[in-house]
Design a protein around this motif. Structure first.
Motif, PDB file in Angstrom:
ATOM      1  N   GLY A  10      16.265 -26.595  43.150  1.00 52.47           N
ATOM      2  CA  GLY A  10      15.234 -25.996  43.999  1.00 52.47           C
ATOM      3  C   GLY A  10      15.484 -26.201  45.484  1.00 52.47           C
ATOM      4  N   LYS A  13      20.325 -24.113  47.020  1.00 55.17           N
ATOM      5  CA  LYS A  13      21.783 -23.998  46.982  1.00 55.17           C
ATOM      6  C   LYS A  13      22.256 -22.573  46.677  1.00 55.17           C
ATOM      7  CE  LYS A  13      22.533 -26.994  43.717  1.00 55.17           C
ATOM      8  NZ  LYS A  13      21.192 -27.410  43.305  1.00 55.17           N
ATOM      9  N   ILE A  53      20.747 -27.250  28.597  1.00 56.94           N
ATOM     10  CA  ILE A  53      20.033 -26.521  29.651  1.00 56.94           C
ATOM     11  C   ILE A  53      18.543 -26.470  29.331  1.00 56.94           C
ATOM     12  CG2 ILE A  53      19.845 -24.282  30.853  1.00 56.94           C
ATOM     13  CD1 ILE A  53      22.487 -25.792  31.297  1.00 56.94           C
ATOM     14  N   GLN A  57      18.919 -31.109  30.894  1.00 61.10           N
ATOM     15  CA  GLN A  57      19.994 -32.103  31.057  1.00 61.10           C
ATOM     16  C   GLN A  57      21.291 -31.463  31.530  1.00 61.10           C
ATOM     17  OE1 GLN A  57      20.084 -34.082  27.291  1.00 61.10           O
ATOM     18  NE2 GLN A  57      18.127 -35.070  27.690  1.00 61.10           N
ATOM     19  N   TYR A  58      22.218 -32.301  31.999  1.00 67.95           N
ATOM     20  CA  TYR A  58      23.508 -31.775  32.408  1.00 67.95           C
ATOM     21  C   TYR A  58      24.338 -31.452  31.173  1.00 67.95           C
ATOM     22  CZ  TYR A  58      22.947 -33.170  37.316  1.00 67.95           C
ATOM     23  OH  TYR A  58      22.532 -33.294  38.608  1.00 67.95           O
ATOM     24  N   VAL A  59      25.171 -30.448  31.325  1.00 70.16           N
ATOM     25  CA  VAL A  59      26.164 -30.137  30.314  1.00 70.16           C
ATOM     26  C   VAL A  59      27.205 -31.263  30.397  1.00 70.16           C
ATOM     27  CG1 VAL A  59      27.989 -28.461  29.818  1.00 70.16           C
ATOM     28  CG2 VAL A  59      25.739 -27.661  30.574  1.00 70.16           C
ATOM     29  N   ASP A  87      28.873 -24.288  44.340  1.00 78.44           N
ATOM     30  CA  ASP A  87      27.450 -24.599  44.190  1.00 78.44           C
ATOM     31  C   ASP A  87      27.239 -25.234  42.821  1.00 78.44           C
ATOM     32  OD1 ASP A  87      24.808 -24.406  43.341  1.00 78.44           O
ATOM     33  OD2 ASP A  87      24.536 -22.337  43.970  1.00 78.44           O
ATOM     34  N   GLY A  88      26.822 -26.494  42.811  1.00 74.90           N
ATOM     35  CA  GLY A  88      26.496 -27.150  41.537  1.00 74.90           C
ATOM     36  C   GLY A  88      27.659 -27.878  40.897  1.00 74.90           C
ATOM     37  N   ARG A  91      28.873 -32.468  40.088  1.00 74.69           N
ATOM     38  CA  ARG A  91      27.527 -33.001  39.953  1.00 74.69           C
ATOM     39  C   ARG A  91      27.542 -34.425  39.437  1.00 74.69           C
ATOM     40  NH1 ARG A  91      24.539 -27.991  39.167  1.00 74.69           N
ATOM     41  NH2 ARG A  91      22.324 -28.390  39.055  1.00 74.69           N
ATOM     42  N   GLN A  95      33.209 -35.549  37.687  1.00 76.72           N
ATOM     43  CA  GLN A  95      33.560 -34.179  38.100  1.00 76.72           C
ATOM     44  C   GLN A  95      34.213 -34.186  39.480  1.00 76.72           C
ATOM     45  OE1 GLN A  95      30.160 -31.532  37.697  1.00 76.72           O
ATOM     46  NE2 GLN A  95      29.723 -32.280  35.641  1.00 76.72           N
ATOM     47  N   ARG A 164      13.538 -18.825  34.706  1.00 77.72           N
ATOM     48  CA  ARG A 164      14.602 -19.553  34.027  1.00 77.72           C
ATOM     49  C   ARG A 164      14.006 -20.477  32.970  1.00 77.72           C
ATOM     50  NH1 ARG A 164      18.701 -21.969  38.456  1.00 77.72           N
ATOM     51  NH2 ARG A 164      18.372 -23.762  37.109  1.00 77.72           N
ATOM     52  N   ASP A 166      14.771 -23.337  32.270  1.00 79.33           N
ATOM     53  CA  ASP A 166      14.648 -24.731  32.726  1.00 79.33           C
ATOM     54  C   ASP A 166      13.696 -24.874  33.918  1.00 79.33           C
ATOM     55  OD1 ASP A 166      16.452 -23.331  34.269  1.00 79.33           O
ATOM     56  OD2 ASP A 166      17.953 -24.920  34.362  1.00 79.33           O
ATOM     57  N   ARG A 175      14.960 -32.610  35.212  1.00 76.98           N
ATOM     58  CA  ARG A 175      16.096 -32.225  36.066  1.00 76.98           C
ATOM     59  C   ARG A 175      16.135 -33.060  37.337  1.00 76.98           C
ATOM     60  NH1 ARG A 175      14.762 -26.230  36.643  1.00 76.98           N
ATOM     61  NH2 ARG A 175      16.489 -26.059  38.093  1.00 76.98           N
TER      62      ARG A 175
HETATM   63  P1  ADP Z   1      19.648 -26.157  39.690  1.00 78.74           P
HETATM   64  O1  ADP Z   1      20.511 -26.950  40.605  1.00 78.74           O
HETATM   65  O2  ADP Z   1      18.642 -25.329  40.433  1.00 78.74           O
HETATM   66  O3  ADP Z   1      19.037 -26.962  38.600  1.00 78.74           O
HETATM   67  P2  ADP Z   1      21.896 -24.616  38.596  1.00 78.74           P
HETATM   68  O4  ADP Z   1      21.759 -23.159  38.443  1.00 78.74           O
HETATM   69  O5  ADP Z   1      22.908 -25.116  39.563  1.00 78.74           O
HETATM   70  O6  ADP Z   1      20.450 -25.116  38.906  1.00 78.74           O
HETATM   71  O7  ADP Z   1      22.219 -25.272  37.173  1.00 78.74           O
HETATM   72  C1  ADP Z   1      21.353 -25.091  36.071  1.00 78.74           C
HETATM   73  C2  ADP Z   1      21.649 -26.136  35.008  1.00 78.74           C
HETATM   74  O8  ADP Z   1      23.005 -25.993  34.530  1.00 78.74           O
HETATM   75  C3  ADP Z   1      21.572 -27.594  35.495  1.00 78.74           C
HETATM   76  O9  ADP Z   1      20.273 -28.106  35.461  1.00 78.74           O
HETATM   77  C4  ADP Z   1      22.496 -28.274  34.471  1.00 78.74           C
HETATM   78  O10 ADP Z   1      21.828 -28.464  33.246  1.00 78.74           O
HETATM   79  C5  ADP Z   1      23.594 -27.264  34.243  1.00 78.74           C
HETATM   80  N1  ADP Z   1      24.754 -27.486  35.145  1.00 78.74           N
HETATM   81  C6  ADP Z   1      25.094 -26.739  36.227  1.00 78.74           C
HETATM   82  N2  ADP Z   1      26.190 -27.253  36.815  1.00 78.74           N
HETATM   83  C7  ADP Z   1      26.542 -28.350  36.109  1.00 78.74           C
HETATM   84  C8  ADP Z   1      27.565 -29.321  36.234  1.00 78.74           C
HETATM   85  N3  ADP Z   1      28.470 -29.280  37.227  1.00 78.74           N
HETATM   86  N4  ADP Z   1      27.624 -30.327  35.321  1.00 78.74           N
HETATM   87  C9  ADP Z   1      26.734 -30.409  34.329  1.00 78.74           C
HETATM   88  N5  ADP Z   1      25.724 -29.533  34.150  1.00 78.74           N
HETATM   89  C10 ADP Z   1      25.627 -28.498  35.027  1.00 78.74           C
END
Ligand code: ADP
Length: 224
Positions: A10, A13, A53, A57-59, A87-88, A91, A95, A164, A166, A175
């Motif tokens: 939010g 980015k 997602i 949680q993170y992937v 972008d992202g 994380r 990584q 979305r 999430d 998140r």
């Molecule tokens: P935001 O930063 O607004 O949550 P993103 O669109 O960047 O949204 O990412 C959405 C979701 O995808 C994240 O909450 C996460 O679950 C997953 N994600 C994105 N990038 C990564 C990453 N580099 N490593 C792990 N999970 C990721």
């Protein structure tokens, strides 16, 4: 140069990353977009990452790292140095280390800059819980602060708006927590290297855009 755009969910980015990349004339690559596209296509990988997602949680690193790095290499013309706005990704610290290694192999002289968008938590929650995105062009709206002219319809391309999976309130909390535990260390990682700059993301969109661009330009090597 590789510019890594960082910030909580939010923080802006997506919106800012796209415009920063276009102002600098470089490519833009968002891990979230790659994930959402794979989920929409119902590819095997998309189905594999969906449950993370949906829970906010993170992937896992082993799923996202090869896919993202491959997309990064593919997004740059062969033989050219790798560059662009990320972008992202990264994380997590793992990584960040994997990105370093890929750059060492493919583009050893590339400069790296991490830009963090700072936004207070109450503002993040308000932005995410009221957010609607266009299913066609990804334009972003907010029911309170930036509603579309017609409810549920994109002002830009006329397609349907959607929320979305999430962006639900309970998932947002998760998140933010995951961000604080897994991504804050990446900020420290780049700060320790002296390649990190903060930008205030709690300002009107245009102001943030100008600050990001000015900060990125001031960090660029003079000879390029
Ligand atoms: P935001 O930063 O607004 O949550 P993103 O669109 O960047 O949204 O990412 C959405 C979701 O995808 C994240 O909450 C996460 O679950 C997953 N994600 C994105 N990038 C990564 C990453 N580099 N490593 C792990 N999970 C990721």
């Amino acid at each position: 140069m590789i510019i890594t755009l960082m910030g909580a969910p939010g923080s802006g980015k997506g919106t800012q990353g796209r415009s920063l990349a276009s102002s600098l004339g470089v490519s833009y690559l968002a891990s979230g977009d790659l994930i959402r596209r794979a989920m929409a296509d119902r590819s095997r990988w998309g189905e594999q990452v969906r449950s993370y997602i949906e829970r906010g949680q993170y992937v896992p690193d082993e799923d996202i790292v090869p896919v993202f790095l491959q997309a990064l290499i593919a997004s740059n013309p062969q033989g050219s140095r790798i560059g662009g706005v990320l972008d992202g990704f990264p994380r997590t610290t793992e990584q960040a280390l994997a990105l370093d290694e890929a750059l060492r192999d493919f583009s050893p002289s590339v400069d790296q800059l991490a830009l963090v968008l700072d936004v207070p938590e109450d503002v993040l929650i308000a932005r995410l819980s009221g957010r609607w995105l266009c299913s066609g062009c990804n334009a972003s709206y907010n029911v309170q602060t930036h509603p579309p002219i017609m409810v549920g319809v994109c002002d830009v391309c006329g397609r349907a708006l959607m929320q979305r999976v999430d962006d639900r309130r309970d998932t947002i909390q998760e998140r933010l927590l995951v961000y604080a535990t897994s991504t804050r260390p990446v900020i420290d990682f780049y700060a320790a290297r002296g390649s990190l700059k903060h930008v205030n993301g709690d300002e009107p969109e245009l102001r943030v855009r100008e600050s990001l661009l000015a900060t990125a330009r001031s960090a660029m090597p003079v000879s390029r």
